[in-house]
Design a protein around this motif. Structure first.
Motif, PDB file in Angstrom:
ATOM      1  N   GLU A 194     -15.795  -7.900 -25.938  1.00 11.01           N
ATOM      2  CA  GLU A 194     -16.995  -8.466 -26.862  1.00 11.01           C
ATOM      3  C   GLU A 194     -16.183  -9.418 -27.797  1.00 11.01           C
ATOM      4  O   GLU A 194     -17.096 -10.454 -28.683  1.00 11.01           O
ATOM      5  CB  GLU A 194     -17.625  -7.587 -27.601  1.00 11.01           C
ATOM      6  CG  GLU A 194     -18.952  -6.916 -26.851  1.00 11.01           C
ATOM      7  CD  GLU A 194     -20.055  -7.863 -26.623  1.00 11.01           C
ATOM      8  OE1 GLU A 194     -20.002  -8.640 -27.523  1.00 11.01           O
ATOM      9  OE2 GLU A 194     -20.885  -7.579 -25.652  1.00 11.01           O
ATOM     10  N   ASP A 195     -14.943  -9.328 -28.059  1.00 14.27           N
ATOM     11  CA  ASP A 195     -14.272 -10.142 -29.051  1.00 14.27           C
ATOM     12  C   ASP A 195     -14.616 -11.609 -28.920  1.00 14.27           C
ATOM     13  O   ASP A 195     -14.708 -12.382 -29.878  1.00 14.27           O
ATOM     14  CB  ASP A 195     -12.721 -10.089 -28.995  1.00 14.27           C
ATOM     15  CG  ASP A 195     -12.069  -8.743 -28.837  1.00 14.27           C
ATOM     16  OD1 ASP A 195     -12.738  -7.750 -28.250  1.00 14.27           O
ATOM     17  OD2 ASP A 195     -11.039  -8.428 -29.303  1.00 14.27           O
TER      18      ASP A 195
ATOM     19  N   LEU B 261     -16.968 -13.363 -30.917  1.00 10.17           N
ATOM     20  CA  LEU B 261     -16.674 -13.594 -32.211  1.00 10.17           C
ATOM     21  C   LEU B 261     -16.392 -14.854 -32.393  1.00 10.17           C
ATOM     22  O   LEU B 261     -16.002 -15.527 -33.573  1.00 10.17           O
ATOM     23  CB  LEU B 261     -16.055 -12.559 -32.692  1.00 10.17           C
ATOM     24  CG  LEU B 261     -16.294 -11.081 -32.988  1.00 10.17           C
ATOM     25  CD1 LEU B 261     -15.333 -10.163 -33.598  1.00 10.17           C
ATOM     26  CD2 LEU B 261     -17.306 -11.129 -33.901  1.00 10.17           C
TER      27      LEU B 261
ATOM     28  N   THR C 247       0.534   4.493 -20.672  1.00 13.15           N
ATOM     29  CA  THR C 247      -0.620   3.477 -20.507  1.00 13.15           C
ATOM     30  C   THR C 247      -1.461   3.290 -21.683  1.00 13.15           C
ATOM     31  O   THR C 247      -1.632   2.225 -22.083  1.00 13.15           O
ATOM     32  CB  THR C 247      -1.723   4.283 -19.330  1.00 13.15           C
ATOM     33  OG1 THR C 247      -1.110   4.311 -18.346  1.00 13.15           O
ATOM     34  CG2 THR C 247      -2.652   3.201 -19.010  1.00 13.15           C
TER      35      THR C 247
ATOM     36  N   ARG D 151      -1.509  -0.329 -23.448  1.00 13.88           N
ATOM     37  CA  ARG D 151      -3.111  -0.861 -23.673  1.00 13.88           C
ATOM     38  C   ARG D 151      -3.338  -1.321 -25.056  1.00 13.88           C
ATOM     39  O   ARG D 151      -3.967  -2.133 -25.329  1.00 13.88           O
ATOM     40  CB  ARG D 151      -3.911   0.534 -23.327  1.00 13.88           C
ATOM     41  CG  ARG D 151      -5.273  -0.054 -23.118  1.00 13.88           C
ATOM     42  CD  ARG D 151      -6.099   1.109 -22.075  1.00 13.88           C
ATOM     43  NE  ARG D 151      -6.392   2.042 -22.932  1.00 13.88           N
ATOM     44  CZ  ARG D 151      -7.418   2.091 -23.638  1.00 13.88           C
ATOM     45  NH1 ARG D 151      -8.093   0.985 -23.660  1.00 13.88           N
ATOM     46  NH2 ARG D 151      -7.701   3.234 -24.397  1.00 13.88           N
ATOM     47  N   HIS D 152      -2.659  -0.622 -26.125  1.00 17.13           N
ATOM     48  CA  HIS D 152      -2.979  -1.011 -27.608  1.00 17.13           C
ATOM     49  C   HIS D 152      -1.810  -1.740 -28.083  1.00 17.13           C
ATOM     50  O   HIS D 152      -1.807  -1.955 -29.447  1.00 17.13           O
ATOM     51  CB  HIS D 152      -3.372   0.167 -28.179  1.00 17.13           C
ATOM     52  CG  HIS D 152      -4.667   0.593 -28.006  1.00 17.13           C
ATOM     53  ND1 HIS D 152      -5.925  -0.060 -28.185  1.00 17.13           N
ATOM     54  CD2 HIS D 152      -5.047   1.959 -27.390  1.00 17.13           C
ATOM     55  CE1 HIS D 152      -6.914   0.578 -27.662  1.00 17.13           C
ATOM     56  NE2 HIS D 152      -6.491   1.792 -27.202  1.00 17.13           N
TER      57      HIS D 152
ATOM     58  N   ARG E  82      -2.938  -4.423 -30.583  1.00 19.55           N
ATOM     59  CA  ARG E  82      -3.972  -3.877 -31.819  1.00 19.55           C
ATOM     60  C   ARG E  82      -2.941  -2.875 -32.688  1.00 19.55           C
ATOM     61  O   ARG E  82      -2.997  -1.846 -32.355  1.00 19.55           O
ATOM     62  CB  ARG E  82      -5.052  -3.126 -31.554  1.00 19.55           C
ATOM     63  CG  ARG E  82      -6.215  -3.859 -30.863  1.00 19.55           C
ATOM     64  CD  ARG E  82      -7.220  -3.124 -30.189  1.00 19.55           C
ATOM     65  NE  ARG E  82      -6.685  -2.808 -28.876  1.00 19.55           N
ATOM     66  CZ  ARG E  82      -6.766  -3.559 -27.742  1.00 19.55           C
ATOM     67  NH1 ARG E  82      -7.487  -4.903 -27.801  1.00 19.55           N
ATOM     68  NH2 ARG E  82      -6.517  -3.159 -26.585  1.00 19.55           N
TER      69      ARG E  82
ATOM     70  N   LYS F 216      -2.796  -1.562 -35.510  1.00 22.22           N
ATOM     71  CA  LYS F 216      -3.073  -0.268 -36.469  1.00 22.22           C
ATOM     72  C   LYS F 216      -3.264   0.827 -35.491  1.00 22.22           C
ATOM     73  O   LYS F 216      -2.871   2.086 -35.599  1.00 22.22           O
ATOM     74  CB  LYS F 216      -4.485  -0.446 -36.974  1.00 22.22           C
ATOM     75  CG  LYS F 216      -4.372  -0.916 -38.389  1.00 22.22           C
ATOM     76  CD  LYS F 216      -5.742  -0.781 -38.905  1.00 22.22           C
ATOM     77  CE  LYS F 216      -6.310  -2.107 -40.054  1.00 22.22           C
ATOM     78  NZ  LYS F 216      -7.428  -2.324 -39.920  1.00 22.22           N
ATOM     79  N   ARG F 217      -3.861   0.556 -34.288  1.00 24.40           N
ATOM     80  CA  ARG F 217      -4.241   1.784 -33.194  1.00 24.40           C
ATOM     81  C   ARG F 217      -2.932   1.952 -32.644  1.00 24.40           C
ATOM     82  O   ARG F 217      -2.593   3.344 -32.349  1.00 24.40           O
ATOM     83  CB  ARG F 217      -5.277   1.174 -32.232  1.00 24.40           C
ATOM     84  CG  ARG F 217      -5.711   1.998 -31.402  1.00 24.40           C
ATOM     85  CD  ARG F 217      -6.517   2.928 -31.644  1.00 24.40           C
ATOM     86  NE  ARG F 217      -6.737   4.259 -30.787  1.00 24.40           N
ATOM     87  CZ  ARG F 217      -7.480   4.270 -29.502  1.00 24.40           C
ATOM     88  NH1 ARG F 217      -8.436   3.084 -29.410  1.00 24.40           N
ATOM     89  NH2 ARG F 217      -7.274   5.226 -28.851  1.00 24.40           N
TER      90      ARG F 217
ATOM     91  N   ARG G 194      -1.188   4.286 -34.698  1.00 29.33           N
ATOM     92  CA  ARG G 194      -2.038   5.769 -34.793  1.00 29.33           C
ATOM     93  C   ARG G 194      -1.243   6.481 -33.547  1.00 29.33           C
ATOM     94  O   ARG G 194      -1.060   7.745 -33.715  1.00 29.33           O
ATOM     95  CB  ARG G 194      -3.196   5.271 -34.772  1.00 29.33           C
ATOM     96  CG  ARG G 194      -3.845   6.078 -35.955  1.00 29.33           C
ATOM     97  CD  ARG G 194      -5.333   6.149 -36.303  1.00 29.33           C
ATOM     98  NE  ARG G 194      -6.442   5.512 -35.020  1.00 29.33           N
ATOM     99  CZ  ARG G 194      -6.942   4.318 -35.192  1.00 29.33           C
ATOM    100  NH1 ARG G 194      -6.674   3.481 -36.258  1.00 29.33           N
ATOM    101  NH2 ARG G 194      -7.714   4.100 -34.119  1.00 29.33           N
TER     102      ARG G 194
ATOM    103  N   ARG H 133      -8.072  11.298 -38.077  1.00 29.62           N
ATOM    104  CA  ARG H 133      -8.934  10.838 -37.075  1.00 29.62           C
ATOM    105  C   ARG H 133      -8.675  11.189 -35.602  1.00 29.62           C
ATOM    106  O   ARG H 133      -9.374  11.214 -34.832  1.00 29.62           O
ATOM    107  CB  ARG H 133      -8.721   9.210 -37.120  1.00 29.62           C
ATOM    108  CG  ARG H 133      -9.538   8.338 -36.221  1.00 29.62           C
ATOM    109  CD  ARG H 133     -10.066   7.134 -36.800  1.00 29.62           C
ATOM    110  NE  ARG H 133     -10.285   6.364 -35.758  1.00 29.62           N
ATOM    111  CZ  ARG H 133     -10.460   5.069 -35.935  1.00 29.62           C
ATOM    112  NH1 ARG H 133     -10.180   4.335 -37.029  1.00 29.62           N
ATOM    113  NH2 ARG H 133     -10.978   4.395 -34.871  1.00 29.62           N
ATOM    114  N   ASN H 134      -7.188  11.442 -35.339  1.00 28.10           N
ATOM    115  CA  ASN H 134      -7.005  11.638 -33.954  1.00 28.10           C
ATOM    116  C   ASN H 134      -6.392  13.140 -33.397  1.00 28.10           C
ATOM    117  O   ASN H 134      -5.925  13.363 -32.514  1.00 28.10           O
ATOM    118  CB  ASN H 134      -6.075  10.814 -33.146  1.00 28.10           C
ATOM    119  CG  ASN H 134      -4.914  10.216 -34.039  1.00 28.10           C
ATOM    120  OD1 ASN H 134      -4.706  11.170 -34.750  1.00 28.10           O
ATOM    121  ND2 ASN H 134      -4.374   9.069 -33.936  1.00 28.10           N
TER     122      ASN H 134
END
Lengths: 374, 231
Positions: A54-55, A58, A175, A179-180, A183, A185-186, A189, A202-203
């Motif tokens: 969906e990015d 934007l 993986t 995958r991140h 990103r 921040k992610r 984390r 959060r996790n």
């Protein structure tokens, strides 16, 4: 997002100059053996959303069309050219393009919403040709921009992914980390979670055994299921998480190495040796550095690689879908966004190509709106 | 003439009428057969225009309305960077509703956004497609999920009865307004811990352009004073 500051004006274009420049660059491309390719300006939305997520919406302009369904104004050339190439029969090909792309911009951005881009995509079926194509791509842009006062930054996503592959952890964790990568921040984390040194609220639930047991019990008591995701899907995920509980965490030495690697920057010439000295040298990483070194050697035959910057994470957040060698060129005055950016995108090719067709690719684009007679 | 846009129906309309009567403003029909025009009793300078709450944001932006009362969720959804053209005059104590993510109750392993992202990734691997999210609030949803690093999702436009989208097989997850959580429960859906996109309520909004040009206007000042009055 690039913001205009006081004293920086939106570039005003003299169309005469632009056309001369387009002609000059097209000649260079043709002399290098590249063939011009054209793709439509209107693309099917659902194909692209599936690919970019969906990015895309934007950034891209969407249109409504009750007959053809939602269409998107071409946000770049790479994907439509790749799709067109995959439909054909050839494996090797060198294309160049010239035309507009449309992207929504932040109101402060100095990048025009309708920008004129030129660029190229080099496709090859042989992985062994990758390094020489990397060099070819970089030198081509370097040649085009040699009349301007520019400097360049390079990066290599492969260096990072190979370091992750060498970690002594499960494939599931590898993986997720890979995958991140795009990103930050992610990614941080996950790195914290998998090394258990600092766990954010959060996790932390993900790896609590008590939760998992409770979930399993609860799942047994549920009778009403609906939608696509099945009871088995949920059970499978709980089992994967359970399995992960008994798996290795990232050792603190490994984590420190990764963090050091992510911060690493030097001259391109110096980079291979210095990166090896960051320690924790696994086989995959060593191999990636060998390839890297080979690329630097080839480049050094043509340019002074001491003056080229290298940054491991260069472009990680802005150069979507690149997964190997990446580069960008900027004016010395530093006022404009990178005027050329490019990189290798082999995994995008393998995602999109049909079975039995393996394709490697590198490409680059030039932001023509910022290139003027100097 | 000050053009004042109000919601034409529903609970929000009643609450707005209450709000006015507390301040001594009585809404009356404009005297014609048209039910979408009204005025304040004894006040000829204000034209009340009744329209769908979701149309009010854009009409203020376009300059067809000078003032409007509507939900903040609608302002956020309909106008990107709304603070550039619209002034939030007063936040009201009604129209409260949260914009939340709803997932099937039996997704017991999904309690955070990071779970949702991982499940979306499994969807991609197993069903070769993105996780589908049905919502009326496409823009807020897209921005929120991307900001929170959720990937592999696709937004499905839903103009109403969104809570039924999962049972109907249209989507896997929904994003919708929930004031009490009752509708979610009835449809066997649950919220997740960090899945509140927006805490919404009604506010009075004024067109910045209009306000700049008419700051000195006595009638406008009197009306705005009356509106911001705390009762």
């Amino acid at each position: 997002m690039l913001k205009s500051k006081k004293g920086i004006l939106k570039p005003k274009l003299d169309s005469g100059n632009l056309e001369l420049e387009i002609g000059r660059i097209a000649t260079i491309f043709k002399k290098a053996g590249l063939k011009e390719i054209s793709v439509p300006s209107l693309l099917n939305s659902s194909d692209l959303v599936d690919l970019y997520g969906e990015d895309l919406k934007l950034r891209a302009y969407t249109t409504s069309d009750p007959v053809r369904g939602e269409q998107i104004l071409r946000p770049d050339f790479t994907v439509p050219i790749l799709l067109k190439h995959l439909r054909g029969n050839s494996h090797r090909a060198k294309y160049f393009y010239s035309g507009n792309v449309w992207r929504r911009q932040n109101f402060k951005s100095i990048i025009p919403n309708e920008q004129y881009q030129m660029g190229f995509e080099l496709f090859d079926s042989k992985k062994t040709k990758s390094i020489s194509s990397d060099v070819e791509a970089y030198l081509l842009i370097n040649k085009i921009l040699s009349k301007y006062k520019v400097n360049s930054v390079t990066g290599d996503v492969q260096v990072l992914t190979s370091a992750i592959n060498d970690l002594d952890i499960s494939d599931y964790k590898k993986t997720s980390l890979k995958r991140h990568l795009w990103r930050p921040k992610r990614f941080m984390r996950l790195l914290d979670l998998y090394s258990k040194q600092k766990i954010s609220g959060r996790n932390n639930h993900l790896f609590k055994s008590a939760n998992l047991l409770l979930w399993k019990e609860k799942l047994l008591g549920i009778e009403s299921f609906y939608g696509v995701r099945t009871k088995t899907d949920i059970k499978e995920r709980i089992e994967i998480l359970e399995e992960e509980l008994s798996q290795n965490l990232i050792a603190s030495s490994e984590k420190n190495f990764l963090l050091k690697l992510m911060r690493f920057h030097s001259s391109l010439r110096q980079a291979p040796k210095s990166m090896l000295s960051l320690t924790m040298v696994g086989d995959t990483f060593r191999k990636a550095i060998e390839n890297f070194e080979h690329r630097v050697e080839l480049l050094s035959e043509h340019i002074d690689t001491k003056t080229v910057k290298f940054q491991v994470i260069y472009g990680l957040t802005t150069l979507e879908y690149y997964d190997g060698f990446v580069f960008g060129f900027q004016f010395d005055h530093g006022k404009y966004p990178p005027i050329a950016q490019g990189g290798r995108y082999d995994s995008l090719c393998s995602t999109l190509s049909k079975k039995g067709k393996s394709i490697c690719a590198i490409g680059s684009m030039l932001r023509m709106d910022f290139l003027r007679k100097t | 003439m000050i053009r004042f846009g109000l919601p034409s129906k529903g609970r929000l309309k009643k609450q707005v009428e209450n709000f006015f009567s507390e301040r001594g403003l009585e809404l009356v029909n404009a005297g014609m057969i048209r039910e979408y025009l009204a005025e304040f009793k004894g006040e000829k300078k204000v034209q009340i225009i009744l329209l769908a709450a979701s149309d009010i944001p854009l009409e203020i932006k376009k300059g067809n309305l000078d003032i409007g009362i509507t939900g903040r969720d609608l302002i956020f959804e309909k106008i990107l960077d709304w603070r550039k053209c619209i002034l939030e005059l007063k936040q009201l104590d009604f129209g409260e509703a949260d914009l939340v993510i709803g997932v099937p109750q039996f997704w017991i392993d999904v309690n955070h956004l990071d779970d949702l992202d991982e499940v979306a990734f499994f969807f991609r691997k197993k069903y070769s497609r993105c996780l589908r999210i049905a919502t009326k609030y496409q823009n807020i949803t897209r921005e929120f999920l991307i900001d929170n690093q959720v990937t592999n999702f696709e937004i499905i436009e839903s103009q109403g009865a969104t809570e039924g989208a999962i049972v109907n097989g249209i989507a896997d997850v929904i994003v919708d307004i929930s004031s009490t959580g009752e509708t979610l429960k009835q449809n066997k859906l649950k919220t997740i811990e960090d899945g509140t996109l927006l805490k919404s309520f009604a506010s009075i909004f004024v067109s910045k352009n209009y306000y700049k040009k008419n700051k000195g206007d006595v009638e406008l000042k009197r009306l705005l004073d009356q509106l911001v009055l705390d009762i």
